[in-house]
Design a protein around this motif. Structure first.
Motif, short mmCIF file in Angstrom:
data_model
loop_
_atom_site.label_atom_id
_atom_site.label_comp_id
_atom_site.label_asym_id
_atom_site.label_seq_id
_atom_site.Cartn_x
_atom_site.Cartn_y
_atom_site.Cartn_z
N THR A 89 0.86 -1.20 0.00
CA THR A 89 0.00 0.00 0.00
C THR A 89 0.88 1.23 0.00
OG1 THR A 89 -1.63 -1.24 1.28
CG2 THR A 89 -1.93 1.12 1.16
N ARG A 143 -2.94 3.73 -2.29
CA ARG A 143 -3.25 2.80 -3.38
C ARG A 143 -2.75 1.41 -3.02
NH1 ARG A 143 -0.24 2.97 -7.48
NH2 ARG A 143 -1.01 1.49 -8.99
N THR A 144 -3.60 0.40 -3.21
CA THR A 144 -3.19 -0.97 -2.90
C THR A 144 -2.78 -1.68 -4.18
OG1 THR A 144 -4.77 -1.00 -1.07
CG2 THR A 144 -3.92 -3.12 -1.80
N GLU A 145 -1.60 -2.29 -4.12
CA GLU A 145 -1.11 -3.04 -5.30
C GLU A 145 -0.86 -4.48 -4.88
OE1 GLU A 145 2.97 -3.16 -6.38
OE2 GLU A 145 2.56 -2.35 -8.39
N ASN A 196 0.69 5.52 -0.88
CA ASN A 196 -0.12 6.71 -1.16
C ASN A 196 -1.62 6.37 -1.24
OD1 ASN A 196 2.39 7.87 -1.45
ND2 ASN A 196 2.42 7.60 -3.67
#
Length: 545
Positions: free
Chosen positions: A188, A192-194, A190
């Motif tokens: 995770t 945003r989950t990747e 900023n």
């Protein structure tokens, strides 16, 4: 065809052209045949298909995408059907069999309207409207939210996904591996989950042992050994340096010429090579690492210097493996030894050791503190079993990833299809819209067929359950038990599927049906060798039969 001109399709005597309703009916027929091939591969009682590839290899699987990949077809409509299984697999990783079965049934539903001389655009308009309504009810009242941190709820979803697969006998083991792997590689940044499973959750298959011996490592494993037999093979809390350069003298390109006039010059040339390698090694040794990984080669001289300093070296590591090591142990990959800094050294790894598994040596980097990459070690009796286990595990990983990214669920076991069909039938005014709603029932019908239940009786009872459900705040979760063919409430049984998989399945199936209905002409401008005319689409379809 003249050089420099754009290619032109010339309808000559050799060109076969078919158009109109005949082509549409042929396309529908091709779609139905592809769906029939893998209909028995749906549900927990799914049968396996044994495929022989052109090289004589054998694949045993019930994964829709894997089966269709190996099938050779001539009909263009059948090819586009096969393409949607691949799309489904790449996009969400599961539901490849369902999407083909649904698309085939939606095409079949349009057949009666074409025979009644209804224009394809009218059917397409109705299908589009139905798809919009489906998405609305799926994202609204028919799906339920799930807590991403509730491991038991997530385990249930992954379990129902692999319940239809070969690996289902070892369900708990596979579920734990899938959830741990996805948690490990989730990053995770900023807000945003990747979740990049393909790149950072590597599956290593080693024949031997049993499937129960499979496990997920808290780190990585590479099929490599140290370059020198006397280098250390067991290091606790190693300091790791990752390189992307040769630890050997840089050889000139093929056009390099060196003229040597005296004997001393040649000796000097060799000394320069040695000095270059010595300087590289000294720059590495200055940081006091225990382990050096490089993507390129390590010369004998470099091995000698590193061994004297007590450093183990591993060479020719794959770029993808090097990236995984960097994520797991916190090191930075460096392109030149001159640029090495203390901050580039990885210190998160707890243990490095080299072990022999079967005939080969593997090096393990385990006990990592918060690794963002991992290796899944699969064991099994044979390569065929390992390949099928890996395919099933990839589906489980994708499902776990989908829930992490879109934490909403729908009921499994054909319950959601019946619920959506019920919603559509309440709105249905026109024929094609209604037919599409009935086409969704193919999923519960196939589930019932595959476990030998009385299809008509089961479906009638299931329709009645959904029709009598009046509570608009909660979805009706009555579906079919894929093991016995009886009606069960999936909520009580804990069989759920990720919403993203269902949405993708419906979108892809309806869009494909629309695309194939839109085709009203197949023009084949190719000419076979020997002057034979190419087969017409009708002949192609007959060959398939």
């Amino acid at each position: 065809m003249f050089p420099g001109r754009a290619p032109v399709l010339i309808l000559s005597q050799n060109t076969k052209r078919e158009s109109g309703k005949k082509v549409q009916l042929e396309n529908i027929n091709a779609g139905k045949q592809i769906a029939d091939v893998i209909r028995t591969c749906l549900g927990p009682q799914a049968m396996l298909k044994m495929l022989m590839d052109p090289m004589g290899g054998i694949v045993m699987t019930n994964d829709g995408n894997a089966i269709l990949r190996e099938i050779t077809v001539q009909h263009p409509a059948a090819k586009s059907m096969i393409e949607i299984a691949r799309t489904q697999d790449e996009e969400v990783g599961d539901g490849t069999t369902s999407v083909i079965v649904l698309a085939g049934e939606m095409l079949a539903a349009a057949e009666q309207f074409l025979e009644q001389q209804m224009h394809p655009t009218v059917i397409i308009r109705q299908y589009r409207q139905a798809l919009e309504d489906m998405i609305k009810v799926l994202e609204g009242p028919l799906s339920v939210p799930v807590d991403k941190n509730d491991k038991a709820a997530l385990a249930n979803v992954v379990k129902s996904c692999i319940g239809t697969k070969f690996i289902s006998k070892w369900g708990d083991l596979a579920v734990n591996i899938a959830l741990d792997a996805v948690n490990t590689v989730t990053l995770t940044e900023n807000g945003r989950t990747e979740v990049d499973i393909k790149r950072y959750a590597k599956v290593e298959k080693i024949p031997g042992g049993s499937i129960e011996d499979s496990k997920i490592l808290d780190g990585l494993m590479l099929n490599k050994d140290v370059t020198h037999p006397k280098m250390r093979r067991y290091i606790e809390n190693p300091r790791i340096i990752l390189l992307d350069c040769n630890l050997e003298y840089k050889k000139g390109e093929s056009q390099t010429n060196v003229e040597i006039s005296g004997e001393t010059n040649f000796t000097r040339l060799l000394e320069l090579e040695e000095e270059h390698v010595r300087r590289q090694c000294e720059e590495i040794i200055a940081l006091k690492p225990d382990l050096v990984f490089t993507e390129k080669g390590v010369s004998d001289l470099a091995q000698h210097f590193l061994l004297k300093a007590g450093i183990s070296a591993i060479r020719r590591v794959r770029k993808s493996d090097n990236n995984r090591i960097a994520r797991a142990c916190g090191a930075t990959i460096v392109n030149r030894t001159e640029e090495l800094r203390e901050t580039d050294v990885g210190t998160k790894c707890g243990l490095f050791e080299v072990k022999k598994l079967g005939d080969e040596y593997f090096c393990f980097l385990v006990k990592c503190k918060d690794p963002k990459a991992c290796t899944i070690l699969l064991r099994g009796a044979s390569k065929d079993i390992l390949n099928e286990t890996e395919r099933n595990l990839q589906d489980a990983l994708q499902v776990a990833r989908n829930i992490m990214l879109t934490p909403r669920l729908v009921a499994g076991g054909g319950a959601i299809e019946m619920a959506v069909a019920q919603h559509l039938l309440q709105k249905a005014t026109h024929g094609p819209y209604r037919a599409l709603a009935h086409a969704l029932e193919i999923i519960p019908r196939t589930l019932a067929q595959n476990c030998g239940a009385n299809t008509i009786r089961t479906l009638t009872a299931l329709r009645a359950k959904h029709a009598s459900h009046t509570d608009t705040t909660t979805p009706c979760t009555w579906g079919i038990d894929g093991e016995t063919g009886e009606l069960v409430e999936q909520k009580a049984k804990g069989i759920w599927e990720p919403l993203s998989v269902k949405l993708q399945t419906y979108k892809t199936a309806v869009e494909t049906a629309i695309l194939l209905l839109r085709i009203d002409g197949i023009v084949s401008g190719s000419k076979k060798k020997g002057g034979k005319e190419p087969p017409t689409p009708a002949e192609m379809a007959q060959q398939q039969e």
